[in-house]
Design a protein around this motif. Sequence first.
Motif, short mmCIF file in Angstrom:
data_model
loop_
_atom_site.label_atom_id
_atom_site.label_comp_id
_atom_site.label_asym_id
_atom_site.label_seq_id
_atom_site.Cartn_x
_atom_site.Cartn_y
_atom_site.Cartn_z
N ILE A 165 0.83 -1.22 0.00
CA ILE A 165 0.00 0.00 0.00
C ILE A 165 0.86 1.26 0.00
N VAL A 166 1.92 1.28 0.82
CA VAL A 166 2.67 2.53 0.99
C VAL A 166 3.74 2.79 -0.07
N VAL A 167 4.12 1.77 -0.83
CA VAL A 167 5.11 2.00 -1.91
C VAL A 167 4.63 3.08 -2.87
N PRO A 168 3.42 2.93 -3.46
CA PRO A 168 2.94 4.01 -4.35
C PRO A 168 2.58 5.28 -3.59
N GLN A 181 12.54 2.02 -0.30
CA GLN A 181 12.77 1.24 0.91
C GLN A 181 11.63 0.25 1.16
N TYR A 182 10.40 0.72 1.03
CA TYR A 182 9.26 -0.15 1.29
C TYR A 182 9.06 -1.19 0.19
N LEU A 183 9.55 -0.91 -1.01
CA LEU A 183 9.55 -1.92 -2.06
C LEU A 183 10.49 -3.06 -1.68
N ILE A 184 11.66 -2.69 -1.16
CA ILE A 184 12.61 -3.70 -0.68
C ILE A 184 12.02 -4.42 0.53
N PHE A 185 11.34 -3.67 1.42
CA PHE A 185 10.66 -4.28 2.57
C PHE A 185 9.69 -5.38 2.11
#
Length: 207
Positions: A165-168, A181-185
């Motif tokens: 949800i937070v990546v975009p 960072q959140y994509l890697i997460f």
Amino acid sequence: MIDFFLDSYKNAPLWHIALEFLVFVCGILSVWFAKKENIWVYPTGLIATVISVYLLYIAGYIGDMIINGYFSIMSIYGWYVWAKGGTVEDNLPITRTNLNEKIIGIILFFVTVFVVFGIYKYFDYEIKKDNYVDMISSGIFFAGMWYMAKKKIENWTLWIIGDIIVVPLYAYRGLGMLSLQYLIFTILAISAYLEWKKILDSKRQLS
């Protein structure tokens, strides 16, 4: 794509960029340590979340700031619980949530959404469409962090959903480094879920 991420940093102070990069590194290390059931998940995570509270306060993203403040508190709590539990073979193994814990997670989600909404209203912030997404992700992460402190495998399911949800959301807000960072997460959380599931399955076979 590269220009999209770099444009948002053109007018940013160098020390802000340095702080965001430190959050980037410590955040990834924290998820990696969590995957390995290493207690260093908490000190590295604490560095990332405390700095994030400051950066998000400056940016005016109250919901994200609150969630990172909560992460900081839960990092201290989780650090204590994991240290008290000792090794994986001791009294804090990976487990699945029971019915009561699932209910607590659901309650945490809704309480968080309403609290964040109430704070926006109290401080008279304009609530935009992306802020509602922010509230939902905050609720997911609140429950996920509590499950992680208890070493419940469902924490990774919630992290995966929240990260997606937070990546975009962060990309839309111009926070390119946090979006990456959140994509890697997301990738690490999927890998961690599979690794924890393998541990659970092996324990079930032994029992």
